[in-house]
Motif scaffolding. Structure first.
Motif, short mmCIF file in Angstrom:
data_model
loop_
_atom_site.label_atom_id
_atom_site.label_comp_id
_atom_site.label_asym_id
_atom_site.label_seq_id
_atom_site.Cartn_x
_atom_site.Cartn_y
_atom_site.Cartn_z
N ASP A 167 0.83 -1.20 0.00
CA ASP A 167 0.00 0.00 0.00
C ASP A 167 0.87 1.26 0.00
O ASP A 167 0.72 2.13 0.85
CB ASP A 167 -0.94 -0.02 1.20
CG ASP A 167 -2.00 1.08 1.14
OD1 ASP A 167 -2.29 1.56 0.02
OD2 ASP A 167 -2.52 1.47 2.21
N GLU A 168 1.80 1.30 -0.94
CA GLU A 168 2.70 2.44 -1.12
C GLU A 168 3.48 2.74 0.17
O GLU A 168 3.76 3.90 0.49
CB GLU A 168 1.92 3.68 -1.57
CG GLU A 168 1.23 3.49 -2.93
CD GLU A 168 0.46 4.73 -3.36
OE1 GLU A 168 0.14 5.56 -2.49
OE2 GLU A 168 0.18 4.86 -4.58
N GLY A 169 3.82 1.69 0.90
CA GLY A 169 4.66 1.84 2.08
C GLY A 169 3.92 2.13 3.37
O GLY A 169 4.54 2.36 4.40
N HIS A 170 2.59 2.12 3.32
CA HIS A 170 1.81 2.39 4.53
C HIS A 170 1.63 1.15 5.41
O HIS A 170 1.24 1.27 6.57
CB HIS A 170 0.43 2.97 4.18
CG HIS A 170 0.49 4.41 3.75
ND1 HIS A 170 0.43 4.79 2.43
CD2 HIS A 170 0.62 5.56 4.47
CE1 HIS A 170 0.50 6.11 2.35
NE2 HIS A 170 0.62 6.60 3.58
N PHE A 171 1.87 -0.02 4.85
CA PHE A 171 1.76 -1.27 5.61
C PHE A 171 3.00 -2.11 5.41
O PHE A 171 3.65 -2.04 4.36
CB PHE A 171 0.54 -2.09 5.15
CG PHE A 171 -0.78 -1.58 5.67
CD1 PHE A 171 -1.36 -2.15 6.80
CD2 PHE A 171 -1.45 -0.55 5.03
CE1 PHE A 171 -2.58 -1.68 7.28
CE2 PHE A 171 -2.66 -0.07 5.49
CZ PHE A 171 -3.23 -0.65 6.62
N PRO A 199 0.23 -1.71 10.23
CA PRO A 199 0.23 -0.32 9.77
C PRO A 199 1.56 0.34 10.17
O PRO A 199 2.03 0.19 11.30
CB PRO A 199 -0.94 0.32 10.51
CG PRO A 199 -1.81 -0.84 10.92
CD PRO A 199 -0.87 -1.97 11.18
N CYS A 200 2.13 1.10 9.26
CA CYS A 200 3.42 1.72 9.53
C CYS A 200 3.37 2.76 10.64
O CYS A 200 4.33 2.92 11.39
CB CYS A 200 3.98 2.34 8.25
SG CYS A 200 4.55 1.08 7.09
N VAL A 201 2.25 3.46 10.76
CA VAL A 201 2.13 4.45 11.83
C VAL A 201 2.22 3.74 13.18
O VAL A 201 2.83 4.27 14.13
CB VAL A 201 0.82 5.27 11.70
CG1 VAL A 201 -0.42 4.39 11.84
CG2 VAL A 201 0.80 6.39 12.74
N LYS A 209 10.81 3.65 4.36
CA LYS A 209 11.77 3.90 3.28
C LYS A 209 12.35 2.57 2.81
O LYS A 209 12.52 2.32 1.62
CB LYS A 209 12.89 4.82 3.76
CG LYS A 209 13.93 5.13 2.69
CD LYS A 209 14.99 6.08 3.22
CE LYS A 209 16.03 6.38 2.14
NZ LYS A 209 17.09 7.29 2.65
N GLN A 210 12.61 1.70 3.80
CA GLN A 210 13.19 0.39 3.48
C GLN A 210 12.82 -0.60 4.59
O GLN A 210 12.84 -0.26 5.76
CB GLN A 210 14.71 0.51 3.37
CG GLN A 210 15.41 -0.77 2.95
CD GLN A 210 16.93 -0.56 2.86
OE1 GLN A 210 17.39 0.52 2.50
NE2 GLN A 210 17.68 -1.59 3.21
N VAL A 211 12.46 -1.82 4.21
CA VAL A 211 12.17 -2.86 5.18
C VAL A 211 12.95 -4.11 4.78
O VAL A 211 13.05 -4.44 3.59
CB VAL A 211 10.65 -3.16 5.28
CG1 VAL A 211 10.06 -3.57 3.94
CG2 VAL A 211 10.37 -4.22 6.33
#
Length: 388
Positions: free
Chosen positions: A12-16, A30-32, A65-67
């Motif tokens: 999801d464009e980096g949101h998850f 979720p990234c938040v 940014k990176q996982v």
């Protein structure tokens, strides 16, 4: 064995962040939430088990940014500001957002399982000295208290002060306007209906407080030969019956704020007023606390006149269910017995006994908050079961 990670990727464009586990399951985070719960020393204080990251410094729209998979037991994330976070596989697995995983976590943290009962109650009994000195027995006591709502401790000394010892066993007792402990016996000019020889109808203690005590202890020091039997009823079980039998009555009792009052002098002078719903519910409509004491229900009833009779009718139906033979359990405390029960769930009463010039019946009472009791339960569970 701790879970192993097979693969990790951003979605999801980096949101998850999606974690694929070696057992074939997947978890989406979720990234938040991941950024909010970074476990590095800058963001988290391990000695306090507390978050250091200030909420105003959290970007609710943050993306990764990176996982990367550091190893099979850990993932690493680099954020847009170059901050790096690492998360252990076991830590992540426990906090999976799936409905099943959240249900497991709820059960682990709060022990919501409820064993309902009526007149068929098999009153759980445990020796008092066992729970005082044996962690396994103490753990069993508190687990049963949470699940069934009532446990009888037997064989305590027939003197005042045993409840103070019991309070130290769990942590500490709840102080109220009646003192850290209080003496239930016939008193001249009684400041509470319990301090008479008359019958006490089913009630929960102290709904006049904004946060009523969660657990009650009653220690029998002296018992009258005739009368004085104790009665208990499972308020949650009866509430469920009312909900099925008369949903409208249940709705009235779970939505009408009832005035309570308690004015007098004891540990100190007091003038307490509060508004409570007879049945407190959670977001799912399940009863989580009963607030019902007919003695301290105020003459003030802050509802429109046309709603008064329907309220009384609903309360009468609930009260009749509480008193039905199939729901109530009667027993008689013996000297040395300590009954411990959930004051948010179990309503209790007492049959009358003959008045006498000397004290023929003496109980010492005390309260504890569920926060204190559940804290001790979790600590005992960790010791007994070696569970993190």
């Amino acid at each position: 064995m701790s879970p192993g990670i097979q693969k990790v990727e951003a979605l999801d464009e980096g949101h998850f962040v999606c974690v694929k586990w070696e057992d074939g399951s997947e978890s989406s985070y979720p990234c938040v939430w991941l950024r909010d719960n970074c476990q590095c020393p800058l963001c988290f204080l391990p000695s306090a088990g507390a978050r250091r990251l200030l909420f105003e410094d959290l970007d609710v729209n943050i993306t990764v940014k990176q996982v990367a998979l550091a190893d099979r037991k850990k993932i690493s994330i680099i954020w847009p500001d170059e901050h790096t976070s690492e998360y252990e596989a076991e830590w992540l697995k426990k906090r999976c957002f799936s409905e099943e995983a959240r249900a497991v976590m709820r059960a682990d943290l709060f022990l919501p399982e409820c064993q309902y009962w009526g007149s068929d109650l098999q009153l759980p009994k445990i020796p008092f000295e066992e729970i005082m000195y044996n962690d396994e027995s103490a753990y069993k006591w508190l687990c049963t208290l949470k699940k069934v709502g009532i446990v009888l401790l037997t064989g305590a000394a027939t003197r005042q002060g045993e409840l103070i010892r019991l309070g130290h066993r769990i942590g500490f007792l709840r102080l109220t306007f009646y003192g850290p402990t209080w003496q239930v016996q016939d008193k001249v000019d009684a400041n509470n209906v319990a301090y008479t020889t008359g019958r006490l109808c089913f009630h929960t203690d102290y709904p006049v407080l904004q946060h009523p005590p969660g657990v009650q202890f009653l220690h029998c020091i002296k018992q009258t030969a005739a009368g004085g039997e104790s009665e208990v009823v499972d308020g949650f079980h009866v509430s469920n019956k009312l909900k099925k039998q008369n949903p409208e009555a249940y709705q009235i009792l779970s939505s009408t704020a009832v005035n309570y009052i308690d004015v007098g002098v004891d540990y100190c002078d007091f003038a307490v007023h509060c508004k409570q719903r007879i049945i407190d519910m959670d977001s799912r409509g399940q009863a989580i606390r009963i607030n019902y004491n007919n003695a301290t229900r105020d003459t003030v009833l802050d509802i429109p006149a046309e709603k008064v009779r329907p309220f009384y009718a609903a309360l009468k139906e609930f009260n009749d269910l509480l008193n039905s033979a199939e729901h109530k359990f009667t027993y008689k405390l013996k000297p040395g017995d300590i009954v411990t029960f959930d004051n948010w769930r179990v309503l209790h009463g007492r049959q009358s006994y003959p008045s006498c010039s000397e004290v023929t019946r003496h109980l010492e009472g005390a309260y504890a908050d569920w926060d204190v009791v559940m804290s001790r339960l979790r600590l005992l569970r960790k010791k007994v079961l070696n569970k993190d």
